[in-house]
Motif scaffolding. Structure first.
Motif, PDB file in Angstrom:
ATOM      1  N   HIS A  97      38.787  25.818   0.359  1.00 16.32           N
ATOM      2  CA  HIS A  97      39.216  27.177   0.690  1.00 16.32           C
ATOM      3  C   HIS A  97      38.849  28.083  -0.480  1.00 16.32           C
ATOM      4  CE1 HIS A  97      41.521  25.945   4.276  1.00 16.32           C
ATOM      5  NE2 HIS A  97      41.753  24.846   3.575  1.00 16.32           N
ATOM      6  N   PHE A  98      38.004  29.085  -0.189  1.00 17.04           N
ATOM      7  CA  PHE A  98      37.397  29.893  -1.229  1.00 17.04           C
ATOM      8  C   PHE A  98      37.961  31.318  -1.234  1.00 17.04           C
ATOM      9  CE2 PHE A  98      33.972  27.147   0.656  1.00 17.04           C
ATOM     10  CZ  PHE A  98      34.162  26.089  -0.239  1.00 17.04           C
ATOM     11  N   ILE A  99      37.707  32.009  -2.320  1.00 20.84           N
ATOM     12  CA  ILE A  99      38.162  33.385  -2.434  1.00 20.84           C
ATOM     13  C   ILE A  99      37.301  34.280  -1.543  1.00 20.84           C
ATOM     14  CG2 ILE A  99      36.706  34.145  -4.360  1.00 20.84           C
ATOM     15  CD1 ILE A  99      40.488  34.748  -4.080  1.00 20.84           C
ATOM     16  N   ASP A 100      37.924  35.253  -0.916  1.00 27.99           N
ATOM     17  CA  ASP A 100      37.220  36.184  -0.042  1.00 27.99           C
ATOM     18  C   ASP A 100      36.141  36.941  -0.823  1.00 27.99           C
ATOM     19  OD1 ASP A 100      37.407  37.874   2.630  1.00 27.99           O
ATOM     20  OD2 ASP A 100      37.305  39.307   0.974  1.00 27.99           O
ATOM     21  N   GLU A 101      34.981  37.163  -0.196  1.00 26.59           N
ATOM     22  CA  GLU A 101      33.865  37.791  -0.895  1.00 26.59           C
ATOM     23  C   GLU A 101      34.185  39.225  -1.319  1.00 26.59           C
ATOM     24  OE1 GLU A 101      30.177  37.473   1.196  1.00 26.59           O
ATOM     25  OE2 GLU A 101      30.330  35.289   1.392  1.00 26.59           O
ATOM     26  N   LEU A 102      34.984  39.939  -0.539  1.00 29.65           N
ATOM     27  CA  LEU A 102      35.356  41.296  -0.923  1.00 29.65           C
ATOM     28  C   LEU A 102      36.189  41.280  -2.199  1.00 29.65           C
ATOM     29  CD1 LEU A 102      35.436  44.310  -0.373  1.00 29.65           C
ATOM     30  CD2 LEU A 102      37.409  43.938   1.117  1.00 29.65           C
ATOM     31  N   ILE A 103      37.166  40.355  -2.261  1.00 27.80           N
ATOM     32  CA  ILE A 103      37.974  40.229  -3.476  1.00 27.80           C
ATOM     33  C   ILE A 103      37.112  39.767  -4.633  1.00 27.80           C
ATOM     34  CG2 ILE A 103      39.880  38.943  -4.541  1.00 27.80           C
ATOM     35  CD1 ILE A 103      41.221  38.865  -1.796  1.00 27.80           C
ATOM     36  N   LEU A 104      36.185  38.862  -4.370  1.00 22.21           N
ATOM     37  CA  LEU A 104      35.298  38.370  -5.417  1.00 22.21           C
ATOM     38  C   LEU A 104      34.408  39.483  -5.964  1.00 22.21           C
ATOM     39  CD1 LEU A 104      34.772  35.704  -6.849  1.00 22.21           C
ATOM     40  CD2 LEU A 104      33.009  35.200  -5.149  1.00 22.21           C
ATOM     41  N   SER A 105      33.965  40.376  -5.085  1.00 25.11           N
ATOM     42  CA  SER A 105      33.151  41.500  -5.551  1.00 25.11           C
ATOM     43  C   SER A 105      33.969  42.461  -6.409  1.00 25.11           C
ATOM     44  CB  SER A 105      32.529  42.238  -4.364  1.00 25.11           C
ATOM     45  OG  SER A 105      33.518  42.866  -3.565  1.00 25.11           O
ATOM     46  N   GLU A 106      35.257  42.641  -6.062  1.00 27.11           N
ATOM     47  CA  GLU A 106      36.131  43.452  -6.905  1.00 27.11           C
ATOM     48  C   GLU A 106      36.299  42.808  -8.275  1.00 27.11           C
ATOM     49  OE1 GLU A 106      39.717  45.371  -5.088  1.00 27.11           O
ATOM     50  OE2 GLU A 106      39.223  44.070  -3.403  1.00 27.11           O
ATOM     51  N   LEU A 120      37.393  25.852 -11.042  1.00 37.56           N
ATOM     52  CA  LEU A 120      37.608  24.648 -10.233  1.00 37.56           C
ATOM     53  C   LEU A 120      36.687  24.571  -9.014  1.00 37.56           C
ATOM     54  CD1 LEU A 120      41.532  24.759 -10.246  1.00 37.56           C
ATOM     55  CD2 LEU A 120      40.056  23.374 -11.718  1.00 37.56           C
ATOM     56  N   CYS A 121      35.952  25.636  -8.721  1.00 37.93           N
ATOM     57  CA  CYS A 121      35.208  25.697  -7.466  1.00 37.93           C
ATOM     58  C   CYS A 121      33.745  26.084  -7.684  1.00 37.93           C
ATOM     59  CB  CYS A 121      35.874  26.705  -6.528  1.00 37.93           C
ATOM     60  SG  CYS A 121      35.066  26.799  -4.914  1.00 37.93           S
ATOM     61  N   PRO A 122      32.832  25.125  -7.627  1.00 36.74           N
ATOM     62  CA  PRO A 122      31.404  25.432  -7.807  1.00 36.74           C
ATOM     63  C   PRO A 122      30.868  26.442  -6.793  1.00 36.74           C
ATOM     64  CG  PRO A 122      31.786  23.062  -7.946  1.00 36.74           C
ATOM     65  CD  PRO A 122      33.067  23.674  -7.469  1.00 36.74           C
ATOM     66  N   GLU A 123      31.299  26.345  -5.536  1.00 30.01           N
ATOM     67  CA  GLU A 123      30.786  27.251  -4.512  1.00 30.01           C
ATOM     68  C   GLU A 123      31.141  28.701  -4.821  1.00 30.01           C
ATOM     69  OE1 GLU A 123      28.730  26.639  -1.971  1.00 30.01           O
ATOM     70  OE2 GLU A 123      28.582  24.600  -2.769  1.00 30.01           O
ATOM     71  N   SER A 124      32.380  28.940  -5.235  1.00 30.94           N
ATOM     72  CA  SER A 124      32.785  30.307  -5.557  1.00 30.94           C
ATOM     73  C   SER A 124      32.092  30.800  -6.829  1.00 30.94           C
ATOM     74  CB  SER A 124      34.307  30.383  -5.721  1.00 30.94           C
ATOM     75  OG  SER A 124      34.950  30.247  -4.470  1.00 30.94           O
ATOM     76  N   ARG A 125      31.825  29.892  -7.783  1.00 31.20           N
ATOM     77  CA  ARG A 125      31.083  30.297  -8.979  1.00 31.20           C
ATOM     78  C   ARG A 125      29.678  30.773  -8.614  1.00 31.20           C
ATOM     79  NH1 ARG A 125      33.291  25.664 -11.263  1.00 31.20           N
ATOM     80  NH2 ARG A 125      31.281  24.560 -11.296  1.00 31.20           N
ATOM     81  N   LYS A 126      29.050  30.075  -7.680  1.00 29.86           N
ATOM     82  CA  LYS A 126      27.718  30.487  -7.242  1.00 29.86           C
ATOM     83  C   LYS A 126      27.756  31.900  -6.665  1.00 29.86           C
ATOM     84  CE  LYS A 126      26.438  25.779  -5.866  1.00 29.86           C
ATOM     85  NZ  LYS A 126      26.110  24.920  -4.688  1.00 29.86           N
ATOM     86  N   MET A 127      28.742  32.150  -5.787  1.00 26.25           N
ATOM     87  CA  MET A 127      28.832  33.459  -5.158  1.00 26.25           C
ATOM     88  C   MET A 127      29.165  34.543  -6.189  1.00 26.25           C
ATOM     89  SD  MET A 127      28.534  35.394  -2.588  1.00 26.25           S
ATOM     90  CE  MET A 127      28.247  34.142  -1.333  1.00 26.25           C
TER      91      MET A 127
END
Length: 226
Positions: free
Chosen positions: A4-13, A33-40
């Motif tokens: 379960h990853f962080i929302d892209e809108l929140i990540l962009s903020e 802790l999350c490689p996928e979210s680090r990539k994004m």
């Protein structure tokens, strides 16, 4: 690995620096802790940087050079997409506390983890208030006993939850180490701690929780916003 990853809108903020202090700490901890979210996050950061560069350069360029710069910008972004698989986890896990506490959360603890003075919410939940400067935000590190069910509630503002150990579930899914959820004012849920281990998690609320029924009313007296 988290599912379960962080929302892209929140990540962009977060990558633009416009997310709140406490929310940013949870996102930063999730990223450790999350490689996928680090990539994004890396991709969004690169897009922001090259877009800024493009806008700055185009202000003093003619139309043809703008097109060349746009092509160059696209190539940079595409190159970054290719390279995201090479991103290593940042060295942000505390070496002075239990390894499951990421540095962005460690920095908000009032003392060393082993010296924390835990408070209680009823019989099954212990908590530590974390240092956050926004007056309308509450942030806690929780230890929740296995088998505990939190009374059904909705939210005033967003509720961020990051799991550090153990697991819990609700009607939206099941969450383990590194998973993050963000529930808003439209969501109602009843989190339940699964398995035989306590769940250690960080919860940030942007307003009081809204509990349902008499049991919820009583729980609301225990689960205060601050």
């Amino acid at each position: 690995m988290p599912n379960h990853f962080i929302d892209e809108l929140i990540l962009s903020e977060y990558t633009s620096g416009s997310l709140g202090e406490g929310q940013s700490a949870i996102v930063a901890a999730h990223l450790t802790l999350c490689p996928e979210s680090r990539k994004m996050a890396n991709l969004l950061d690169t897009i922001g940087a090259v877009t800024f560069e493009s806008n700055a350069s185009s202000s003093s360029s003619n139309d043809s050079s703008k097109n060349i710069l746009n092509d160059s910008t696209l190539q940079k972004v595409l190159k970054n997409i290719e390279n995201t698989e090479q991103i290593d986890s940042p060295n942000t896990i505390s070496k002075n506390m239990n390894d499951f506490i990421p540095k962005p959360i460690n920095e908000k603890l009032p003392s060393h983890y082993s010296d924390l003075k835990w408070k209680r919410m009823g019989k099954s939940i212990r908590y530590i208030n974390l240092d956050v400067k926004e007056s309308d935000v509450s942030m806690k590190l929780l230890k929740i006993a296995p088998g505990t069910k939190i009374p059904g509630h909705s939210h005033e503002g967003n509720e961020y939850t990051l799991v550090l150990s153990g697991k819990f579930s609700d009607k939206f899914g099941s969450y383990e180490r590194g998973d993050v959820t963000v529930r808003d004012e439209q969501d109602t849920h009843e989190p339940f701690v699964d398995g035989d281990s306590e769940c250690v998690c960080v919860i940030l609320t942007e307003g009081p929780l809204k509990y349902k029924g008499l049991v919820g009313f009583i729980a609301g007296k225990l689960f205060t916003h601050k």
